[in-house]
Design an enzyme around this catalytic site. Structure first.
Site, PDB file in Angstrom:
ATOM      1  CB  SER A   9      46.639 -43.797  30.007  1.00 43.97           C
ATOM      2  OG  SER A   9      45.452 -43.881  30.803  1.00 43.97           O
ATOM      3  CG  ASP A  36      41.952 -43.782  29.110  1.00 46.09           C
ATOM      4  OD1 ASP A  36      41.683 -43.565  27.871  1.00 46.09           O
ATOM      5  OD2 ASP A  36      43.043 -44.130  29.547  1.00 46.09           O
ATOM      6  CG  MET A  70      36.484 -45.385  26.148  1.00 42.90           C
ATOM      7  SD  MET A  70      37.801 -46.343  27.282  1.00 42.90           S
ATOM      8  CE  MET A  70      38.621 -44.896  27.849  1.00 42.90           C
ATOM      9  N   GLY A 144      38.220 -50.100  28.670  1.00 41.28           N
ATOM     10  CA  GLY A 144      37.622 -50.219  30.279  1.00 41.28           C
ATOM     11  C   GLY A 144      38.598 -50.402  31.393  1.00 41.28           C
ATOM     12  CG  PHE A 145      39.054 -52.810  33.284  1.00 42.04           C
ATOM     13  CD1 PHE A 145      38.645 -52.293  34.274  1.00 42.04           C
ATOM     14  CD2 PHE A 145      38.040 -53.374  32.226  1.00 42.04           C
ATOM     15  CE1 PHE A 145      37.157 -52.511  34.837  1.00 42.04           C
ATOM     16  CE2 PHE A 145      36.749 -53.704  32.671  1.00 42.04           C
ATOM     17  CZ  PHE A 145      36.393 -53.221  33.941  1.00 42.04           C
ATOM     18  N   GLY A 146      42.924 -50.260  32.202  1.00 37.50           N
ATOM     19  CA  GLY A 146      44.405 -50.192  32.250  1.00 37.50           C
ATOM     20  C   GLY A 146      44.795 -51.835  32.731  1.00 37.50           C
ATOM     21  N   GLY A 147      46.173 -51.906  32.199  1.00 41.20           N
ATOM     22  CA  GLY A 147      46.983 -53.132  32.864  1.00 41.20           C
ATOM     23  C   GLY A 147      46.542 -54.414  32.008  1.00 41.20           C
ATOM     24  CG  ASP A 177      44.460 -46.313  24.716  1.00 42.61           C
ATOM     25  OD1 ASP A 177      45.202 -46.836  25.615  1.00 42.61           O
ATOM     26  OD2 ASP A 177      43.441 -45.648  24.793  1.00 42.61           O
ATOM     27  N   GLY A 178      46.727 -49.412  24.848  1.00 44.53           N
ATOM     28  CA  GLY A 178      46.583 -50.641  25.414  1.00 44.53           C
ATOM     29  C   GLY A 178      47.626 -51.685  25.593  1.00 44.53           C
ATOM     30  N   GLY A 179      48.113 -51.894  26.663  1.00 47.14           N
ATOM     31  CA  GLY A 179      49.269 -52.946  26.731  1.00 47.14           C
ATOM     32  C   GLY A 179      50.648 -52.488  26.107  1.00 47.14           C
ATOM     33  N   GLY A 199      49.804 -46.472  30.067  1.00 47.26           N
ATOM     34  CA  GLY A 199      49.228 -46.179  31.575  1.00 47.26           C
ATOM     35  C   GLY A 199      50.315 -46.982  32.503  1.00 47.26           C
ATOM     36  CB  SER A 200      49.853 -50.605  33.641  1.00 48.75           C
ATOM     37  OG  SER A 200      49.796 -51.236  32.589  1.00 48.75           O
TER      38      SER A 200
HETATM   39  C1  DX5 Z   1      41.771 -48.472  28.216  1.00 42.91           C
HETATM   40  C2  DX5 Z   1      42.295 -47.204  28.075  1.00 42.91           C
HETATM   41  C3  DX5 Z   1      43.600 -47.160  28.084  1.00 42.91           C
HETATM   42  C4  DX5 Z   1      44.347 -47.711  29.400  1.00 42.91           C
HETATM   43  C5  DX5 Z   1      45.625 -48.396  28.938  1.00 42.91           C
HETATM   44  O1  DX5 Z   1      40.322 -48.439  28.135  1.00 42.91           O
HETATM   45  O2  DX5 Z   1      41.603 -46.591  27.051  1.00 42.91           O
HETATM   46  O3  DX5 Z   1      44.207 -45.625  27.943  1.00 42.91           O
HETATM   47  O4  DX5 Z   1      44.388 -46.979  30.653  1.00 42.91           O
HETATM   48  O5  DX5 Z   1      46.313 -48.543  29.951  1.00 42.91           O
HETATM   49  P1  DX5 Z   1      47.697 -49.836  29.785  1.00 42.91           P
HETATM   50  O6  DX5 Z   1      48.782 -48.986  29.266  1.00 42.91           O
HETATM   51  O7  DX5 Z   1      47.894 -50.118  31.465  1.00 42.91           O
HETATM   52  O8  DX5 Z   1      47.258 -50.854  29.147  1.00 42.91           O
HETATM   53 ZN    ZN Z   2      42.589 -44.636  26.118  1.00 38.38          ZN
END
Ligand code: DX5
Ligand code: ZN
Length: 223
Positions: A9, A36, A70, A144-147, A177-179, A199-200
């Site tokens: 991501s 995203d 989103m 909404g957010f990475g990490g 997707d996420g974590g 992502g992170s």
């Molecule tokens: C959150 C995004 C994800 C996010 C994943 O709304 O859809 O794609 O960037 O980030 P990580 O891998 O850091 O959880």
């Molecule tokens: Zn995503």
């Protein structure tokens, strides 16, 4: 099962040099680019739009770009991202007035359609549209957010979704997707996912190739 796809991501990339970052992560072994799109309306954050997708294509990125919308409403953005060079486009059913119509718009614009489920969104939205889907994206964090940290209940939801896909007989990818991290990707794959957004876990490390190799080593151990 289809070959596993790793989809970094770019939300966690360095936006001041995005083209180089995408080149670098693909050279490091990533399969596709997860993109995203947030509108500060459907989710409480604001990110990037079709201009940036188009700029990546102009820069020379040829890998598939996996656009995760989103945004609300979705239909106009579908058209704009298709024109900007998106490969896959997914959206959240809560953000579309007419889910079947939005899926058909993606298909008609030449892209591969996906439907996205928040942690508390029921899978019933899949009823009646499975035949149109290229992928199902399960959010393992609230969008909404990475990490953020992986919500463990998603493993059960993955199992249920995998069973629905298998029962349907349709050839649908299951994206998470996420974590997603090196230390949980194996369990996530064992629950049925075959496409992994991270992502992170990737962009926060200096050596992208090392992380992707570690993820693939974990995936090689899947039962
Ligand atoms: C959150 C995004 C994800 C996010 C994943 O709304 O859809 O794609 O960037 O980030 P990580 O891998 O850091 O959880
Ligand atoms: Zn995503």
């Amino acid at each position: 099962m289809k070959p596993y796809l790793i989809a970094p991501s770019i939300l966690s990339a360095d936006f001041s040099k995005l083209g180089e970052e995408v080149d670098k992560v693909l050279a490091a072994g990533a399969d596709i680019v997860h993109f995203d799109v947030m509108d500060n309306h459907y989710v409480p954050n604001l990110t990037i739009g079709p201009l940036v997708c188009k700029a990546l294509r102009k820069y020379g990125i040829t890998a598939d770009i996996d656009v995760h919308l989103m945004v609300k409403p979705v239909d106009d953005m579908i058209k704009q991202f298709a024109d900007a060079g998106a490969s896959y486009i997914s959206f959240h059913p809560e953000a579309s007035q007419h889910v079947d119509r939005s899926l058909q718009l993606i298909i008609d614009s030449g892209c591969k359609p996906g439907l996205v489920f928040n942690p508390a969104t029921p899978l019933q939205h899949l009823d009646h549209v499975m035949h149109k889907l290229h992928h199902i994206l399960l959010m393992s964090v609230n969008p909404g957010f990475g990490g953020q940290s992986f919500i463990p209940q998603t493993l059960e939801k993955l199992l249920q979704t995998r069973a629905l896909i298998d029962q349907s007989g349709f050839d649908i990818r299951l994206e998470i997707d996420g974590g997603v991290k090196v230390d949980n990707i194996r369990a996530i794959a064992e629950a049925g996912a075959d496409m992994f957004v991270a992502g992170s876990a990737i962009f926060d490390q200096a050596d992208y190739q090392l992380v992707i190799e570690q993820m693939r080593s974990e995936l090689a151990l899947v039962n």
